[in-house]
Design a protein around this motif. Sequence first.
Motif, PDB file in Angstrom:
ATOM      1  N   ASP A  34     -39.001  14.800  11.555  1.00 39.05           N
ATOM      2  CA  ASP A  34     -38.514  14.693  10.184  1.00 39.05           C
ATOM      3  C   ASP A  34     -39.661  14.195   9.284  1.00 39.05           C
ATOM      4  O   ASP A  34     -40.133  13.073   9.446  1.00 39.05           O
ATOM      5  N   THR A  43     -39.784  12.961   6.457  1.00 37.15           N
ATOM      6  CA  THR A  43     -39.604  11.755   5.623  1.00 37.15           C
ATOM      7  C   THR A  43     -39.706  10.482   6.456  1.00 37.15           C
ATOM      8  O   THR A  43     -39.634   9.379   5.905  1.00 37.15           O
ATOM      9  N   CYS A  80     -33.316  18.921   6.326  1.00 34.24           N
ATOM     10  CA  CYS A  80     -32.804  17.773   7.037  1.00 34.24           C
ATOM     11  C   CYS A  80     -31.818  17.031   6.132  1.00 34.24           C
ATOM     12  O   CYS A  80     -32.138  16.763   4.977  1.00 34.24           O
ATOM     13  N   CYS A 117     -30.332  14.057   7.086  1.00 36.15           N
ATOM     14  CA  CYS A 117     -30.103  12.720   7.656  1.00 36.15           C
ATOM     15  C   CYS A 117     -29.846  11.740   6.508  1.00 36.15           C
ATOM     16  O   CYS A 117     -30.117  12.055   5.338  1.00 36.15           O
ATOM     17  N   ARG A 120     -31.393   9.111   5.579  1.00 38.60           N
ATOM     18  CA  ARG A 120     -32.609   8.764   4.827  1.00 38.60           C
ATOM     19  C   ARG A 120     -32.962   9.878   3.835  1.00 38.60           C
ATOM     20  O   ARG A 120     -33.251   9.610   2.663  1.00 38.60           O
ATOM     21  N   CYS A 121     -32.897  11.130   4.297  1.00 34.80           N
ATOM     22  CA  CYS A 121     -33.234  12.246   3.400  1.00 34.80           C
ATOM     23  C   CYS A 121     -32.228  12.331   2.248  1.00 34.80           C
ATOM     24  O   CYS A 121     -32.615  12.613   1.110  1.00 34.80           O
TER      25      CYS A 121
HETATM   26 ZN   LIG Z   1     -34.169  13.537   7.350  1.00 33.94          ZN
END
Ligand SMILES: [Zn+2]
Length: 417
Positions: free
Chosen positions: A122, A124, A222, A224, A226-227
């Motif tokens: 990922d 990020t 992505c 997720c 965080r993203c």
């Molecule tokens: Zn992510």
Amino acid sequence: MRNLQNAAWLYLGRSIKDIGHIDQLISWCIRNNVAKLLLQFSPMDLKTRSEHANNSRIKIIDALVDKCTENNIEVHGMISTLLSITQDKNSLPLQGKNHYCVDYHGISNWEEPLGGRGFLFDPTSDGVKTLVANYCSDILKTFNKLSGIHLDFIRYFYYDSILDINTKNAGQLILILKEGYPIKLEMADGSKTTYFIEKVENSYMDPPIGKSVVLRRRCYFCFCDRCLELFQEHSKIKIPGELKTTNEKAKWILSNCQVSWDKFHADTITNLVRCIKTSICSVKSDAQLSAAIWYNSPYGNELRNEPLSPSSEYKHFGQEWWKWADEGLVDFLCPMDYWLSPENYKDVVTKQLKKIKRKIPMYFGLLRTDEYSISANRLDEYKNIVMDINIHTQNSISDQKNNGICYFHYDTWKDIT
Ligand SMILES: [Zn+2]
């Protein structure tokens, strides 16, 4: 007519099994005007060089780089930037979900690697950025005669996987198929893939005579936590609080703010390119950076009788490569213009050149395999296309930014060229 200046991707261990094979490679490069060799490296090469100086692969790499340097052929270290293929996830340099992409459905690639063995970093994750940037600069420190770094797989993975299954004779199975539900496919080797039931059609429930079931898995990354957080900061768009699951949030984003999402997606990859550029230039100020890029998503549209989908490599893969050229982050690009007839190749190449306004050279990739063979005559057709474009777009005699082709890869081309 002037010859093209070309590039080639190179993997060791096939035709080049010992130092004796290097001379053949050099003659091939000279014969085909290959001025840039993009040589694949693996993280093990760095460790092996420092710990086992007599390792045969390392000896070949050293001899090859020396021989190429003597013959004015640049060698660039190629890495698989955001994809790591392994059967054993314990061997990966970064452990844990946090560093791997999460798809549109909320499934982590750490839990379900692609094809059971493809792990997607990922971009990020700070751990990923540091790992990749250090890896690139360490290659240049360890193999200090290399001219630069070539980034393969500098992108997100994307595939909208669809299975359209005839259920006429499926029997009782149709009684349990419900739209929206997941269905897990598990292989004998333990690889697992989840699909979602997109559409169910039956002729009769009693007796059970089905019609079709469509299973779908959007391998779109992505999403997720965080993203999603970074996307909101980047776009100043707030994802509604009532949306709870990753899938609900992903659906909402794609139907309400796809343009902002695409920009965030592409900016994330561009940031990684920038971070790699800074890292390699800190160890070698004149180190070149280059990348392999795509012309379409999913690739091979001509093989499926589908039209090109303009800018889909930006949208799905996050590759805003014309911006990389514009900002001076890359010194040349190798578009993987594979599986295209000469006519479509010309069209793709022309559009690609237009997009970067001739700022940097491009080496248009040609793939030759047993499945997709290209004859020597057909190769000349592709080369003539690029030569014609060079002649017609050259601004002046001093314009050195000539484009060429990029052979994918040495082993499959060497016998006919
Ligand atoms: Zn992510």
